[in-house]
Scaffold this active site. Structure first.
Site, PDB file in Angstrom:
ATOM      1  N   SER A  80      23.017  36.678  16.850  1.00 57.74           N
ATOM      2  CA  SER A  80      22.787  37.364  15.657  1.00 57.74           C
ATOM      3  C   SER A  80      23.367  38.903  15.812  1.00 57.74           C
ATOM      4  O   SER A  80      22.937  39.492  16.798  1.00 57.74           O
ATOM      5  CB  SER A  80      21.070  37.772  15.478  1.00 57.74           C
ATOM      6  N   VAL A 134      23.215  43.012  22.290  1.00 61.14           N
ATOM      7  CA  VAL A 134      24.272  42.566  23.153  1.00 61.14           C
ATOM      8  C   VAL A 134      25.491  41.747  22.090  1.00 61.14           C
ATOM      9  O   VAL A 134      26.528  42.092  22.248  1.00 61.14           O
ATOM     10  CB  VAL A 134      24.043  41.247  24.183  1.00 61.14           C
ATOM     11  N   CYS A 135      24.895  41.246  20.895  1.00 62.94           N
ATOM     12  CA  CYS A 135      25.777  40.498  20.033  1.00 62.94           C
ATOM     13  C   CYS A 135      26.578  42.086  19.187  1.00 62.94           C
ATOM     14  O   CYS A 135      27.496  41.711  18.847  1.00 62.94           O
ATOM     15  CB  CYS A 135      24.799  39.766  18.806  1.00 62.94           C
ATOM     16  N   ASP A 136      25.900  43.069  19.121  1.00 68.75           N
ATOM     17  CA  ASP A 136      26.406  44.049  18.239  1.00 68.75           C
ATOM     18  C   ASP A 136      27.335  44.662  19.202  1.00 68.75           C
ATOM     19  O   ASP A 136      28.611  45.008  18.643  1.00 68.75           O
ATOM     20  CB  ASP A 136      25.273  45.147  18.201  1.00 68.75           C
TER      21      ASP A 136
END
Length: 173
Positions: free
Chosen positions: A59, A64-66
């Site tokens: 997501s 971390v995804c950002d």
């Protein structure tokens, strides 16, 4: 029935089941249908003839995804001839909002929320959570997989340098 790979990765330390095959270097990249931010369908065929880095995240609204998406956005700005795609099950509207807020313009965010077409084709759909596990694929101009990383712990960062090097090599650089 799709292949299920029990304990292939962990999510927050807990083993999870991935739906779909484990892709390997040399495999033909499977086609898929996901949604762009404007709800239009996008397939692998749409970028045929280009080298693609496909960054997969659970997501965009997590740390971390950002960071992963921002990092590949920076790399994409330096890579002529490489298309960078980020796939998650976030809704297209959320992806569009996130890209606007983050100033991400070099990566195309794609949503697999509708039917997990990408997730099951690339073996990254987490059965227990209906999220995608963290992974990175590089697909060459001939739709061959030239790099694969399934991150063993889905909350950890992927290798950022190896897929960029694989993309450059696919371009002949």
């Amino acid at each position: 029935m799709a292949v299920e790979r029990h304990g292939a990765v962990t999510f927050k330390g807990n083993p999870v089941t991935l739906i779909g095959p484990e892709l390997k270097v040399g495999d033909q990249a499977p086609n898929f249908t996901v949604l762009a931010n404007d709800l239009s369908p996008v397939t692998l065929e749409d970028s045929k003839g280009q080298v693609r880095i496909i960054s997969v995240v659970p997501s965009l609204d997590t740390g971390v995804c950002d960071l992963q998406t921002r990092r590949f956005n920076e790399e994409a700005a330096k890579l002529d001839g490489v298309k960078v795609l980020t796939v998650s099950v976030d809704l297209p509207f959320a992806q569009k909002r996130w890209c606007g807020a983050a100033g991400v313009e070099n990566v195309q965010t794609l949503s697999d929320h509708r039917d997990l077409s990408f997730g099951t084709a690339y073996g990254v759909a987490i059965k227990e959570l209906r999220l995608l596990t963290r992974a990175v694929f590089v697909v060459d101009q001939n739709d061959k997989v030239v790099y694969v990383e399934y991150v063993k712990e889905a909350t950890n960062h992927p290798d950022y340098e190896a897929p960029v090097l694989a993309a450059k090599k696919a371009l002949g650089q």
